[in-house]
Design a protein around this motif. Structure first.
Motif, PDB file in Angstrom:
ATOM      1  N   MET A 193     -26.047 -66.279  16.961  1.00  0.00           N
ATOM      2  CA  MET A 193     -24.900 -64.446  17.197  1.00  0.00           C
ATOM      3  C   MET A 193     -24.327 -64.696  16.485  1.00  0.00           C
ATOM      4  O   MET A 193     -24.082 -63.458  15.336  1.00  0.00           O
ATOM      5  CB  MET A 193     -23.799 -65.398  18.298  1.00  0.00           C
ATOM      6  N   GLY A 194     -23.871 -66.212  15.604  1.00  0.00           N
ATOM      7  CA  GLY A 194     -22.935 -65.599  14.237  1.00  0.00           C
ATOM      8  C   GLY A 194     -23.955 -64.687  12.996  1.00  0.00           C
ATOM      9  O   GLY A 194     -23.692 -64.013  12.096  1.00  0.00           O
ATOM     10  N   HIS A 195     -24.895 -64.925  13.010  1.00  0.00           N
ATOM     11  CA  HIS A 195     -25.885 -64.599  12.535  1.00  0.00           C
ATOM     12  C   HIS A 195     -26.121 -63.342  12.260  1.00  0.00           C
ATOM     13  O   HIS A 195     -26.121 -62.611  11.301  1.00  0.00           O
ATOM     14  CB  HIS A 195     -27.546 -65.135  12.168  1.00  0.00           C
ATOM     15  N   LEU A 196     -26.410 -62.822  13.807  1.00  0.00           N
ATOM     16  CA  LEU A 196     -26.491 -61.486  14.180  1.00  0.00           C
ATOM     17  C   LEU A 196     -25.440 -60.296  13.305  1.00  0.00           C
ATOM     18  O   LEU A 196     -25.497 -59.184  13.105  1.00  0.00           O
ATOM     19  CB  LEU A 196     -27.083 -60.987  15.363  1.00  0.00           C
ATOM     20  N   GLN A 197     -23.572 -61.106  13.892  1.00  0.00           N
ATOM     21  CA  GLN A 197     -23.308 -60.196  13.377  1.00  0.00           C
ATOM     22  C   GLN A 197     -23.692 -60.503  11.715  1.00  0.00           C
ATOM     23  O   GLN A 197     -22.825 -58.936  11.643  1.00  0.00           O
ATOM     24  CB  GLN A 197     -21.705 -61.392  13.150  1.00  0.00           C
ATOM     25  N   ALA A 198     -23.144 -61.255  11.072  1.00  0.00           N
ATOM     26  CA  ALA A 198     -23.194 -61.162   9.683  1.00  0.00           C
ATOM     27  C   ALA A 198     -24.609 -59.906   9.125  1.00  0.00           C
ATOM     28  O   ALA A 198     -24.131 -58.875   8.897  1.00  0.00           O
ATOM     29  CB  ALA A 198     -23.353 -61.814   8.577  1.00  0.00           C
ATOM     30  N   GLU A 199     -25.741 -59.992   9.848  1.00  0.00           N
ATOM     31  CA  GLU A 199     -25.995 -59.427   9.732  1.00  0.00           C
ATOM     32  C   GLU A 199     -26.374 -58.063   9.779  1.00  0.00           C
ATOM     33  O   GLU A 199     -27.293 -56.572   8.325  1.00  0.00           O
ATOM     34  CB  GLU A 199     -27.929 -60.047  10.328  1.00  0.00           C
ATOM     35  N   HIS A 200     -25.715 -57.797  10.532  1.00  0.00           N
ATOM     36  CA  HIS A 200     -25.433 -56.523  11.262  1.00  0.00           C
ATOM     37  C   HIS A 200     -24.558 -55.581  10.386  1.00  0.00           C
ATOM     38  O   HIS A 200     -24.829 -54.398  10.051  1.00  0.00           O
ATOM     39  CB  HIS A 200     -24.844 -56.024  12.844  1.00  0.00           C
ATOM     40  N   LEU A 201     -23.769 -56.590   9.628  1.00  0.00           N
ATOM     41  CA  LEU A 201     -22.533 -56.027   8.868  1.00  0.00           C
ATOM     42  C   LEU A 201     -23.306 -55.620   6.924  1.00  0.00           C
ATOM     43  O   LEU A 201     -23.520 -55.090   6.736  1.00  0.00           O
ATOM     44  CB  LEU A 201     -21.682 -56.875   8.836  1.00  0.00           C
ATOM     45  N   ILE A 202     -24.181 -56.537   7.076  1.00  0.00           N
ATOM     46  CA  ILE A 202     -25.323 -56.364   5.676  1.00  0.00           C
ATOM     47  C   ILE A 202     -25.798 -55.589   6.017  1.00  0.00           C
ATOM     48  O   ILE A 202     -25.853 -54.478   4.940  1.00  0.00           O
ATOM     49  CB  ILE A 202     -26.187 -57.945   5.697  1.00  0.00           C
ATOM     50  N   GLY A 203     -26.789 -54.828   6.690  1.00  0.00           N
ATOM     51  CA  GLY A 203     -27.522 -54.381   7.162  1.00  0.00           C
ATOM     52  C   GLY A 203     -26.550 -52.321   7.056  1.00  0.00           C
ATOM     53  O   GLY A 203     -27.206 -51.799   6.422  1.00  0.00           O
TER      54      GLY A 203
ATOM     55  N   ARG B  69     -21.487 -56.095   1.756  1.00  0.00           N
ATOM     56  CA  ARG B  69     -20.833 -57.000   0.437  1.00  0.00           C
ATOM     57  C   ARG B  69     -20.091 -58.371   0.698  1.00  0.00           C
ATOM     58  O   ARG B  69     -20.648 -58.741  -0.248  1.00  0.00           O
ATOM     59  CB  ARG B  69     -21.335 -56.576  -0.662  1.00  0.00           C
ATOM     60  N   ARG B  70     -18.967 -58.081   1.242  1.00  0.00           N
ATOM     61  CA  ARG B  70     -17.447 -59.017   1.242  1.00  0.00           C
ATOM     62  C   ARG B  70     -17.897 -59.406   2.838  1.00  0.00           C
ATOM     63  O   ARG B  70     -16.845 -58.284   3.196  1.00  0.00           O
ATOM     64  CB  ARG B  70     -16.559 -58.513   0.665  1.00  0.00           C
ATOM     65  N   ILE B  71     -17.953 -60.138   3.530  1.00  0.00           N
ATOM     66  CA  ILE B  71     -17.536 -60.407   4.928  1.00  0.00           C
ATOM     67  C   ILE B  71     -16.004 -61.273   4.950  1.00  0.00           C
ATOM     68  O   ILE B  71     -15.677 -62.539   5.005  1.00  0.00           O
ATOM     69  CB  ILE B  71     -18.869 -60.933   5.521  1.00  0.00           C
ATOM     70  N   GLY B  72     -15.556 -60.753   6.091  1.00  0.00           N
ATOM     71  CA  GLY B  72     -14.189 -62.156   6.734  1.00  0.00           C
ATOM     72  C   GLY B  72     -14.511 -62.003   7.565  1.00  0.00           C
ATOM     73  O   GLY B  72     -16.037 -62.166   8.484  1.00  0.00           O
ATOM     74  N   TYR B  73     -14.397 -63.504   8.406  1.00  0.00           N
ATOM     75  CA  TYR B  73     -14.426 -64.505   9.892  1.00  0.00           C
ATOM     76  C   TYR B  73     -13.198 -64.337   9.825  1.00  0.00           C
ATOM     77  O   TYR B  73     -12.327 -65.317   9.604  1.00  0.00           O
ATOM     78  CB  TYR B  73     -15.568 -65.803   9.678  1.00  0.00           C
ATOM     79  N   ALA B  74     -12.373 -63.968  11.690  1.00  0.00           N
ATOM     80  CA  ALA B  74     -11.909 -64.569  11.917  1.00  0.00           C
ATOM     81  C   ALA B  74     -12.324 -65.869  13.248  1.00  0.00           C
ATOM     82  O   ALA B  74     -12.674 -65.870  14.155  1.00  0.00           O
ATOM     83  CB  ALA B  74     -11.488 -63.269  13.119  1.00  0.00           C
ATOM     84  N   MET B  75     -11.052 -67.043  12.797  1.00  0.00           N
ATOM     85  CA  MET B  75     -11.163 -68.532  13.235  1.00  0.00           C
ATOM     86  C   MET B  75     -10.649 -68.177  14.684  1.00  0.00           C
ATOM     87  O   MET B  75      -9.174 -67.397  14.675  1.00  0.00           O
ATOM     88  CB  MET B  75     -11.033 -69.454  12.581  1.00  0.00           C
TER      89      MET B  75
ATOM     90  N   ALA C  94     -26.027 -66.037   7.354  1.00  0.00           N
ATOM     91  CA  ALA C  94     -26.968 -64.508   6.969  1.00  0.00           C
ATOM     92  C   ALA C  94     -26.706 -64.385   4.720  1.00  0.00           C
ATOM     93  O   ALA C  94     -26.827 -63.891   4.640  1.00  0.00           O
ATOM     94  CB  ALA C  94     -26.149 -63.988   8.137  1.00  0.00           C
ATOM     95  N   CYS C  95     -25.161 -64.773   5.155  1.00  0.00           N
ATOM     96  CA  CYS C  95     -24.203 -64.262   3.355  1.00  0.00           C
ATOM     97  C   CYS C  95     -25.488 -64.670   2.419  1.00  0.00           C
ATOM     98  O   CYS C  95     -25.456 -64.091   1.908  1.00  0.00           O
ATOM     99  CB  CYS C  95     -23.267 -64.484   3.946  1.00  0.00           C
ATOM    100  N   ALA C  96     -25.950 -66.280   2.847  1.00  0.00           N
ATOM    101  CA  ALA C  96     -25.977 -66.734   1.876  1.00  0.00           C
ATOM    102  C   ALA C  96     -27.801 -65.968   1.335  1.00  0.00           C
ATOM    103  O   ALA C  96     -28.106 -65.899   0.527  1.00  0.00           O
ATOM    104  CB  ALA C  96     -26.670 -68.178   1.239  1.00  0.00           C
ATOM    105  N   GLN C  97     -28.860 -65.870   2.766  1.00  0.00           N
ATOM    106  CA  GLN C  97     -29.776 -65.353   2.924  1.00  0.00           C
ATOM    107  C   GLN C  97     -29.558 -64.119   2.458  1.00  0.00           C
ATOM    108  O   GLN C  97     -30.704 -63.330   1.793  1.00  0.00           O
ATOM    109  CB  GLN C  97     -30.149 -65.046   3.563  1.00  0.00           C
ATOM    110  N   ALA C  98     -29.115 -63.232   2.140  1.00  0.00           N
ATOM    111  CA  ALA C  98     -28.413 -61.696   1.810  1.00  0.00           C
ATOM    112  C   ALA C  98     -27.942 -61.556   0.349  1.00  0.00           C
ATOM    113  O   ALA C  98     -28.455 -60.802  -0.894  1.00  0.00           O
ATOM    114  CB  ALA C  98     -27.329 -61.142   2.502  1.00  0.00           C
ATOM    115  N   GLY C  99     -27.539 -63.525  -0.759  1.00  0.00           N
ATOM    116  CA  GLY C  99     -27.589 -63.229  -2.010  1.00  0.00           C
ATOM    117  C   GLY C  99     -26.088 -62.730  -1.974  1.00  0.00           C
ATOM    118  O   GLY C  99     -25.740 -62.520  -3.041  1.00  0.00           O
ATOM    119  N   ILE C 100     -24.976 -63.043  -1.143  1.00  0.00           N
ATOM    120  CA  ILE C 100     -23.523 -62.283  -1.012  1.00  0.00           C
ATOM    121  C   ILE C 100     -22.625 -63.551  -1.048  1.00  0.00           C
ATOM    122  O   ILE C 100     -23.108 -64.451  -0.759  1.00  0.00           O
ATOM    123  CB  ILE C 100     -23.152 -61.059  -0.148  1.00  0.00           C
TER     124      ILE C 100
END
Length: 299
Positions: free
Chosen positions: A135-145, A149-155, A175-181
């Motif tokens: 689920m977290g991967h999909l969140q970031a993947e959606h934004l990266i798509g 290129r600079r993403i935050g996470y709200a704990m 997802a960030c690591a896979q995208a190289g960001i």
């Protein structure tokens, strides 16, 4: 006669008098008597993690209970890890035929549950590690798509939610690591608009353009904080939540999120329980249901 057993040869007048007496006495069949006759009880015990019960788990439990009720079974819930009786003690106290858990049950506990009366033990990992990370991967993947290129996470603030939050955060980081960001910038948050406004301003100072929130409730609170900070979504910060609660689609703006069909999982688990009690082959868990992105105006 009270159970409408087929093939009975009871005169209609006798039946009518008995049923009238039952009505006047407000008689209820005893569960213990039914258990003795059937060789098992109609009680299903569900162990859920001791955490804040949000709409998603609530929908799962409601659907599971309703589907069991359709089959004449009764659901009892138990908070794992909460003060009070241990799961095997509760199993014995309510005479549960089946125990299902949303967390893994070790072999020793499973054996103890069976000695306490359970004939079937299911592990149904609704909060399973791979799914939460996905689920977290999909969140970031959606934004990266979308070009971020600079993403935050709200704990989340609630400590009992941190294990799940950490799993989802790892998915975002993957997802960030896979995208190289750069790795995501994680900040602790709470349901307070002033706190959320400060978090939004800090993300902006650190060049964050989009935020993955632990869940929809955190995301909607962040949107409120952004309005206090005079920031808008998605222009200043794009926001994506998780769980697709009913309020997500009426948030301001409507919230992009990750949907996960827990109601379908509840029906599936109930079907597995009923099949097992009917002599079918027990299934360890219902089939996995893949989370998916719902794109709305917040991104």
């Amino acid at each position: 006669m009270l159970n409408d057993t087929p093939g009975q040869s009871i005169p209609e007048e006798t039946r009518r008098r008995v049923l009238e007496a039952v009505r006047q006495l407000d008689y209820r069949p005893r569960g213990s008597a039914r258990s003795l006759a059937a060789g098992r009880s109609d009680v299903i015990l569900l162990s859920i993690p001791h955490l804040s019960i949000g709409p998603s788990i609530g929908r799962f439990v409601e659907q599971f209970a309703a589907s069991l009720a359709d089959a004449g079974l009764t659901l009892v819930t138990h908070l794992a890890g909460a003060p009070g009786q241990a799961l095997p003690d509760v199993c014995a106290a309510v005479d549960a035929s089946v125990v299902a858990s949303l967390e893994p049950i070790d072999d020793d506990t499973a054996r103890t549950l069976r000695r306490a009366g359970a004939t079937i033990v299911f592990t149904t990992e609704v909060e399973a590690h791979p799914t939460m990370r996905q689920m977290g991967h999909l969140q970031a993947e959606h934004l990266i798509g979308l070009g971020h290129r600079r993403i935050g996470y709200a704990m989340p603030e609630h400590k009992l939610l941190r294990k799940i939050a950490d799993d989802r955060f790892l998915g975002v980081a993957d997802a960030c690591a896979q995208a190289g960001i750069d790795p995501p910038v994680a900040l602790d948050t709470k349901f307070d608009t002033a706190v959320m406004a400060r978090a939004a301003r800090r993300w902006r100072r650190e060049s964050v353009t989009a935020v993955c929130a632990y869940n929809d409730e955190v995301a909607i609170s962040l949107l409120a904080g952004m309005r206090r900070a005079k920031l808008t979504a998605p222009e200043d910060l794009a926001i994506v939540g998780a769980d697709d609660i009913p309020l997500a689609q009426v948030a301001d703006p409507p919230l992009s999120t990750i949907a996960f069909d827990l109601e379908k999982m509840g029906r599936s688990l109930a079907e597995a329980v009923v099949a097992s009690l009917s002599g079918g082959r027990p299934r360890v868990s219902p089939p996995a249901f893949q989370p998916h992105v719902i794109h709305r105006a917040s991104t």
